[in-house]
Design a protein around this motif. Structure first.
Motif, PDB file in Angstrom:
ATOM      1  N   ARG A 116      17.489  13.378 -31.821  1.00  9.55           N
ATOM      2  CA  ARG A 116      16.197  13.256 -32.500  1.00  9.55           C
ATOM      3  C   ARG A 116      16.273  12.270 -33.662  1.00  9.55           C
ATOM      4  N   ASP A 117      17.396  12.296 -34.407  1.00 10.51           N
ATOM      5  CA  ASP A 117      17.557  11.368 -35.529  1.00 10.51           C
ATOM      6  C   ASP A 117      17.785   9.939 -35.068  1.00 10.51           C
ATOM      7  N   GLY A 118      18.415   9.785 -33.899  1.00 11.27           N
ATOM      8  CA  GLY A 118      18.737   8.444 -33.411  1.00 11.27           C
ATOM      9  C   GLY A 118      17.671   7.836 -32.530  1.00 11.27           C
ATOM     10  N   ALA A 119      16.646   8.623 -32.180  1.00  8.57           N
ATOM     11  CA  ALA A 119      15.627   8.129 -31.245  1.00  8.57           C
ATOM     12  C   ALA A 119      14.876   6.939 -31.824  1.00  8.57           C
ATOM     13  N   MET A 120      14.784   5.890 -31.016  1.00 10.00           N
ATOM     14  CA  MET A 120      14.017   4.693 -31.360  1.00 10.00           C
ATOM     15  C   MET A 120      13.195   4.298 -30.142  1.00 10.00           C
ATOM     16  N   SER A 121      12.234   3.441 -30.356  1.00 16.97           N
ATOM     17  CA  SER A 121      11.467   2.893 -29.245  1.00 16.97           C
ATOM     18  C   SER A 121      12.176   1.672 -28.690  1.00 16.97           C
ATOM     19  N   MET A 122      12.099   1.507 -27.372  1.00 20.02           N
ATOM     20  CA  MET A 122      12.519   0.246 -26.766  1.00 20.02           C
ATOM     21  C   MET A 122      11.387  -0.775 -26.822  1.00 20.02           C
ATOM     22  N   TYR A 123      10.288  -0.394 -27.488  1.00 17.42           N
ATOM     23  CA  TYR A 123       9.130  -1.280 -27.682  1.00 17.42           C
ATOM     24  C   TYR A 123       8.464  -1.617 -26.354  1.00 17.42           C
ATOM     25  N   HIS A 124       8.301  -0.573 -25.532  1.00 21.18           N
ATOM     26  CA  HIS A 124       7.669  -0.722 -24.224  1.00 21.18           C
ATOM     27  C   HIS A 124       6.455   0.200 -24.087  1.00 21.18           C
ATOM     28  N   PRO A 125       5.530   0.213 -25.059  1.00 24.17           N
ATOM     29  CA  PRO A 125       4.360   1.083 -24.908  1.00 24.17           C
ATOM     30  C   PRO A 125       3.520   0.646 -23.713  1.00 24.17           C
ATOM     31  N   THR A 126       3.093   1.607 -22.922  1.00 27.62           N
ATOM     32  CA  THR A 126       2.355   1.328 -21.691  1.00 27.62           C
ATOM     33  C   THR A 126       1.395   2.476 -21.413  1.00 27.62           C
TER      34      THR A 126
ATOM     35  N   GLY B  69      -9.972   8.356 -20.738  1.00 23.21           N
ATOM     36  CA  GLY B  69      -8.580   7.933 -20.628  1.00 23.21           C
ATOM     37  C   GLY B  69      -8.177   6.799 -21.544  1.00 23.21           C
ATOM     38  N   VAL B  70      -9.138   6.155 -22.212  1.00 23.06           N
ATOM     39  CA  VAL B  70      -8.795   5.052 -23.112  1.00 23.06           C
ATOM     40  C   VAL B  70      -7.950   5.584 -24.271  1.00 23.06           C
ATOM     41  N   GLY B  71      -6.758   5.060 -24.417  1.00 25.42           N
ATOM     42  CA  GLY B  71      -5.840   5.491 -25.468  1.00 25.42           C
ATOM     43  C   GLY B  71      -4.959   6.657 -25.087  1.00 25.42           C
ATOM     44  N   GLN B  72      -5.211   7.292 -23.940  1.00 22.33           N
ATOM     45  CA  GLN B  72      -4.380   8.409 -23.477  1.00 22.33           C
ATOM     46  C   GLN B  72      -3.223   7.871 -22.609  1.00 22.33           C
ATOM     47  N   ASN B  73      -2.349   8.803 -22.186  1.00 22.36           N
ATOM     48  CA  ASN B  73      -1.265   8.464 -21.250  1.00 22.36           C
ATOM     49  C   ASN B  73      -0.239   7.497 -21.832  1.00 22.36           C
ATOM     50  N   LEU B  74      -0.112   7.460 -23.166  1.00 23.91           N
ATOM     51  CA  LEU B  74       0.846   6.560 -23.803  1.00 23.91           C
ATOM     52  C   LEU B  74       2.271   6.947 -23.420  1.00 23.91           C
ATOM     53  N   GLN B  75       2.996   5.976 -22.877  1.00 23.70           N
ATOM     54  CA  GLN B  75       4.389   6.176 -22.485  1.00 23.70           C
ATOM     55  C   GLN B  75       5.255   5.087 -23.105  1.00 23.70           C
ATOM     56  N   ASP B  76       6.498   5.434 -23.377  1.00 26.13           N
ATOM     57  CA  ASP B  76       7.441   4.468 -23.938  1.00 26.13           C
ATOM     58  C   ASP B  76       8.836   4.903 -23.534  1.00 26.13           C
ATOM     59  N   HIS B  77       9.779   3.984 -23.660  1.00 25.55           N
ATOM     60  CA  HIS B  77      11.179   4.281 -23.374  1.00 25.55           C
ATOM     61  C   HIS B  77      11.899   4.615 -24.680  1.00 25.55           C
TER      62      HIS B  77
ATOM     63  N   ILE C 228      -1.268  -1.164 -27.240  1.00 25.73           N
ATOM     64  CA  ILE C 228      -1.779  -0.630 -28.513  1.00 25.73           C
ATOM     65  C   ILE C 228      -3.094  -1.301 -28.875  1.00 25.73           C
ATOM     66  N   GLN C 229      -3.151  -2.619 -28.795  1.00 24.73           N
ATOM     67  CA  GLN C 229      -4.359  -3.343 -29.196  1.00 24.73           C
ATOM     68  C   GLN C 229      -5.461  -3.278 -28.141  1.00 24.73           C
TER      69      GLN C 229
END
Length: 572
Positions: A504-514, A354-362, A324-325
């Motif tokens: 959809r209501d239960g979806a959370m991030s595993m805090y793995h943005p990449t 591509g800077v800031g694109q391709n954001l993936q998370d679990h 993110i940063q």
């Protein structure tokens, strides 16, 4: 919030080390209190001398900042701490490490069982994604560590290496076999100090990184493994190793926990060298932008102790601020998509769409909840057993990562179902098809970027998680888990649109943005195989943002590998 009276000896000893570093206790008090904890006299004396030397050295380094360093590393997380350590092993190299957060030897960081209390707390950047219809117009929390150690100071302490196929894909994208599984496995063996079932072909011993299966797990964890076996999912003595070369399996979780305390990456990499005069570590140092002469990065501008400072680098600046940063700093420095930069009047130094694109998370779904007949004891990281499996048999790599959690693990929506004495089975998607992106909100370096996570926006992800929820139900209601079940609360017999809404209501991030500054050779790539940013000189990136695709499992271990690869490249 954190009562340390019942904390482990390991935590109490580390807290004493932190007090000695901060000058809150003197040498004699440290020795006396540590001895009272029952540690051997020699170990206490060695630790006292080491941490007194670190405190004295860093005080001198901070009081006498140089105008130029050979290397500047931005961010002390899973990759940045590794890079700083390896560069500092060359005593002729002057290394500056900048961390926006504070010190890490604090109860909230060190105590393992309550790690999730740090999410949204003082050690978290407290990011949130934009509201999205794919998660029922919710804003998904995006926790990122803000302390020495970055995310490794607030995460669940899981050591998940990633699947063989992950790294072979990276190598193809980079056009460099040094990123393939065979080479990455050599690095893992070299850095690990594995305390589990021997596997000399795949696991290392005597390295810097202590790893073990969750010690003395509660009885519900092995029951979860038996439940997996009843569904035809094989069990393994090690969640890494051979299990990450095939179609999946279940195991006790590999954790970075020793003597009851969290081992973040600085514990293994930074503290051993922080008494060296060639390493300066600044906490509370907020980097505003990179400084340039033409297309050459010459240093950084940052805020520290109430002043804006500019320090030069005679060699490379290594950006390890996280997915993110890192793209935010690139864009603030004129590196990114020209159209986006023009919106804020930022002159384009290198046009990189591509800077800031391709954001993936679990995504992980807080929607599997069972009530137990009585209290469930939380041990280690509260997630002592997990499994990998496939949502469809034709897949060549597991795409589901299903966790047993010894507590209610729920979103702000599904949390209303929590009652006393409950535990969770939470399916996560580790090979998502959905992609998000980041944009600047302003030129203010303290302003968080606009995060469009787009979680579950691809219908294939929702389909995979429907299968994950079905497996979670089968596990929770299996014969092996019956001693721990009074009743199933969620998901129950939900199907169709009702089940989709629960997901959809239960979806959370595993805090793995990449993935937001990915390595590769196409038009959206930001760095090459040597992690050099395209279009500028003397700038490298080493963090999860360079992943072409997110790894199959928690991202801490692969980010350590990225740091090791960066160090190998710089010191070759």
């Amino acid at each position: 919030m954190f009562d340390t009276s019942s904390a482990s000896k390991g935590v109490k000893f580390a807290l004493l080390e932190g007090q000695l570093l901060a000058g809150e206790i003197d040498h004699a008090a440290f020795v006396g209190q540590a001895a009272d904890l029952g540690f051997p006299t020699t170990a206490v004396g060695d630790a006292a001398e080491k941490f007194r030397a670190i405190a004295a050295n860093q005080a001198v380094r901070r009081a006498n900042l140089r105008s130029s360093y050979d290397y500047i590393v931005i961010g002390s997380g899973a990759s940045g701490s590794v890079v700083a350590r390896r560069l500092a092993e060359n005593r002729d190299a002057q290394v500056l490490l900048l961390e926006a957060g504070g010190d890490d030897l604090k109860p909230g960081i060190l105590i393992t069982e309550t790690w999730f209390f740090n999410l949204g707390g003082e050690f978290d950047w407290n990011f949130g994604a934009e509201r999205s219809p794919s998660v029922n117009s919710r804003s998904i929390v995006q926790a990122m560590g803000k302390a020495l150690g970055g995310g490794t100071s607030i995460n669940g302490m899981v050591w998940a290496r990633g699947h063989k196929n992950d790294f072979d894909f990276w190598a193809r994208q980079a056009g460099d076999d040094a990123w393939d599984y065979r080479h990455i496995l050599d690095i893992y063996r070299g850095i690990e100090d594995w305390h589990g079932a021997p596997d000399p072909e795949r696991r290392g011993s005597g390295g810097d990184v202590f790893v073990q299966p969750a010690p003395n797990p509660g009885s519900i964890a092995p029951a979860f493994l038996k439940a997996a076996e009843s569904l035809g999912i094989p069990t393994f003595a090690d969640q890494n190793g051979v299990m990450q070369e095939g179609s999946g399996g279940a195991a006790i979780t590999n954790v970075r926990i020793r003597d009851g305390r969290r081992l973040n990456v600085p514990a293994s990499y930074l503290y051993p060298v922080m008494d060296q005069p060639n390493l300066t570590v600044l906490t509370g140092a907020h980097v505003n932008r990179l400084t340039l002469e033409g297309t050459t990065i010459i240093g950084v501008e940052f805020e520290w102790q109430g002043k804006i400072r500019a320090i030069r680098s005679s060699s490379d600046v290594v950006l390890s601020a996280g997915a993110i940063q890192t793209p935010k700093l690139l864009m603030l420095s004129g590196i990114g998509d020209r159209t986006e930069l023009d919106r804020f009047g930022i002159s384009t130094v290198s046009h990189l769409p591509g800077v800031g694109q391709n954001l993936q998370d679990h995504p992980i779904i807080g929607g599997g909840l069972w009530e137990a007949p009585g209290p469930i004891t939380i041990r280690n990281n509260a997630a002592e057993a997990n499994l990998f499996t496939r949502s469809r048999p034709e897949l060549d790599t597991p795409d589901l990562h299903i966790w047993h959690i010894e507590a209610p693990y729920l979103s702000e929506v599904t949390g209303r179902h929590a009652v006393e004495n409950v535990w969770s089975i939470s399916p996560a998607l580790v090979r998502p098809e959905s992609r998000g992106f980041l944009r600047l909100k302003s030129v203010d370096p303290h302003q968080a970027p606009e995060i469009h996570a787009n979680m579950l926006s691809d219908p294939r992800d929702l389909a995979a998680l429907r299968r994950g929820m079905a497996i979670a139900r089968d596990l929770g209601n299996s014969e092996a888990m019956k001693p721990f079940v009074k009743r199933e609360i969620l998901p129950g017999p939900l199907a169709g649109e009702a089940l989709d809404n629960l997901i959809r209501d239960g979806a959370m991030s595993m805090y793995h943005p990449t993935g937001t500054a990915k390595m590769g050779r196409d038009d959206l790539s930001v760095v090459n195989a040597e992690l050099r940013v395209y279009g500028v000189k003397n700038l490298r990136i080493a963090d999860g943002s360079i992943m072409p695709s997110i790894t199959t499992g928690n991202t801490q271990a692969p980010c350590v590998i990225i740091g090791e690869r960066m160090a190998d490249i710089l010191t070759a």
